[in-house]
Design a protein around this motif. Structure first.
Motif, short mmCIF file in Angstrom:
data_model
loop_
_atom_site.label_atom_id
_atom_site.label_comp_id
_atom_site.label_asym_id
_atom_site.label_seq_id
_atom_site.Cartn_x
_atom_site.Cartn_y
_atom_site.Cartn_z
N ASP A 17 10.68 -7.88 4.22
CA ASP A 17 11.12 -6.53 4.61
C ASP A 17 9.97 -5.53 4.48
N CYS A 18 9.15 -5.68 3.44
CA CYS A 18 8.13 -4.67 3.13
C CYS A 18 6.71 -5.16 3.35
N ASP A 59 13.37 1.45 5.91
CA ASP A 59 12.42 0.34 6.05
C ASP A 59 12.56 -0.72 4.97
MG MG Z 1 11.17 -3.52 6.57
#
Ligand code: MG
Ligand code: NAP
Length: 482
Positions: free
Chosen positions: A90-91, A176
């Motif tokens: 995700d990051c 995000d």
């Molecule tokens: Mg993300």
């Protein structure tokens, strides 16, 4: 699509709309989250209100609350690899960083689990015939707005403290970076948290986030993010006279004196700017070096930066991608004047993006720029990327002046073998945390953390956070006699 978690259940958003989730390593969409609305926030706040106002959560003895927090910490530890993988994807966090974040998140719940039954007030000597005591009570419902750079860590420190103090929580993660937190909310339900104690609504900041800050049922807001949005949150809260904790940005200096142990300092200085690709509120983004050792330190730091490799999170290199394309643009904009020779300063060294890095990923090479003017944007503004700005100073007074010149005051590092100077600097620096001969705000869940000036106010982490997540009530009883 991944949904909100309200009342221990997965709930689809009222709008039915969703937001694409990108993998920063290749820029490709790999999931979707619900685009939360003011309505969804209202449902979550109502759930939390029921939990806080006489519901099962509010009736738990502190020791029972602590046992639940401990259970959740253990569950996070047991699902460590799964959570780390979610965060990695995700990051764009390199494997080691993602795993460190999962470990830290579990540790926050472990720490705060033991604190639940130790938050006690006082008795106060007063007029004869009166008994006076102070009680720490929860605010009720706390709102938590979390940024994307360390979702699990910031969730742990903020929500862990708020739950420990007895609040019910509504969380709005950054759009995000939601996936790990939604999974943790599911784990909390499995651990037996009462309905409404922990709710997560995903969505955009200006929609779901703003709705949370404005929600009439919210009694306290914990905001971690940029100074710009911090101002908006504080204004929203001021309209309803709601307390706020603001954990904002930084432009934190490493201050290296000529007598510093450079072998000890250098790896720490490098790590403090490249960790999480520089997307760290407490990144050591300024390097202030005493003039007599300035060139030597620049050469040594530059040499190390040139060896750093940047690539996809799964390759677990020194540096992963930035969170999104706009963040990469931001970093490039800070560097452009130095590349084009328009700004005073010199580009000393840069790391390398590996050829395996997909073209669609958001990669920025770590960069050291020297002789940066003290009033240049690179010296004053938060880049939030792996860019280190160096400048020389003459003596202690000059170091203090340069260190304190920015609007921020989050963390500072002082490197000197002179103990008295280390303490004098710690006293003179306008900063929420000062590290002498070490550095690292991430470490130490026990250590109160927060800023001064535009870095914010209020403290999270450590036992201190519990006072912020509580309200003191003074109870005065007249019992008569002598
Ligand atoms: Mg993300
Ligand atoms: P940001 O843009 O300020 O966003 C932070 C959070 O606020 C996100 O969840 C965002 O949601 C939400 N948000 C945006 N606009 C909002 C609004 N009008 N009302 C309510 N919520 C709103 O910051 P970021 O880019 O995510 O994070 C980077 C910043 O956080 C840096 O400045 C960094 O220094 C700071 N930070 C500080 C600390 C600390 O402890 N002091 C720790 C980590 C990061 P969306 O993203 O979904 O829009």
């Amino acid at each position: 699509m991944t949904t909100h978690v309200i009342n221990n259940r997965r709930v689809a958003g009222a709008s039915g709309e969703c937001i694409d989730v990108l993998d920063p390593s290749d820029g490709q969409v790999f999931a979707q989250i619900a685009r939360g609305t003011a309505h969804d926030i209202g449902v979550a706040v109502a759930a939390a209100r029921r939990a806080a106002d006489g519901g099962a959560w509010s009736r738990l003895a502190p020791v029972e609350r602590g046992r639940l927090l401990r259970k959740l910490g253990d569950a996070i530890a047991a699902h460590h690899d799964e959570l780390a993988l979610l965060e990695q994807r995700d990051c764009g966090k390199p494997v080691k960083q993602a795993r460190a974040d999962a470990t830290a998140c579990a540790r926050y719940f472990e720490f705060y689990s033991g604190a639940c039954d130790k938050l006690h007030g006082d008795t106060i000597p007063y007029t004869p015939g009166f008994a006076v005591m102070t009680w720490y009570e929860p605010h009720g419902v706390t709102g938590h707005i979390i940024p994307w750079n360390y979702p699990m860590q910031i969730f742990g420190r903020s929500v862990g403290g708020a739950l420990a103090a007895g609040n019910a929580c509504v969380v709005k993660p950054a759009e995000d970076a939601c996936l790990s937190l939604l999974r943790i909310a599911e784990l909390a339900a499995e651990c037996g948290f009462p309905e409404g104690a922990l709710n997560i609504v995903t969505g955009y900041g200006h929609e779901a986030g703003q709705a949370l800050a404005d929600a009439p049922g919210i009694d306290h807001i914990s905001f971690t993010g940029s100074a710009r949005v911090g101002t908006i949150i504080a204004q929203s809260a001021a309209k309803r006279h709601v307390q706020v904790t603001l954990e904002l940005g930084g432009k934190s200096p490493h201050i290296v004196f000529a007598d510093a142990d450079l072998d000890a300092a250098l790896p720490v200085i490098i790590n403090a700017i490249v960790q999480n690709a520089g997307q760290t509120c407490s990144a050591g983004s300024r390097l202030l070096v005493q003039a007599s050792v300035y060139e030597r330190v620049l050469a040594a730091v530059g040499e190390r930066i040139a060896t750093l490799r940047v690539g996809p999170a799964a390759m677990d290199l020194d540096v992963g991608p930035l969170i999104r394309a706009s963040q990469l643009e931001r970093v490039r904009a800070f560097l452009a004047p130095y590349r084009q020779g328009g700004a005073a300063g010199r580009l000393v060294a840069q790391g390398r993006i590996v050829p395996e890095a997909p073209a669609g990923g958001f990669y920025a090479a770590p960069t050291l720029i020297a002789d940066v003017a003290a009033d240049a944007p690179l010296a004053c503004d938060e880049v939030f990327g792996p860019v280190l700005a160096a400048m020389p100073f003459s003596d202690e007074a000059d170091a203090v002046r340069l260190a304190n010149v920015t609007d921020y005051g989050l963390v500072a590092g002082v490197w000197t073998e002179n103990g008295g100077r280390g303490l004098r600097m710690a006293r003179a620096l306008k900063s929420g945390q000062v590290f002498v001969n070490n550095y690292g705000a991430g470490g130490g869940v026990e250590l109160p953390f927060g800023g001064v000036k535009s870095s914010g106010y209020g403290r999270e982490k450590g036992f201190e956070a519990l006072y912020g997540f509580s309200v003191m009530k003074t109870v005065v009883v007249r019992y008569g006699g002598q």
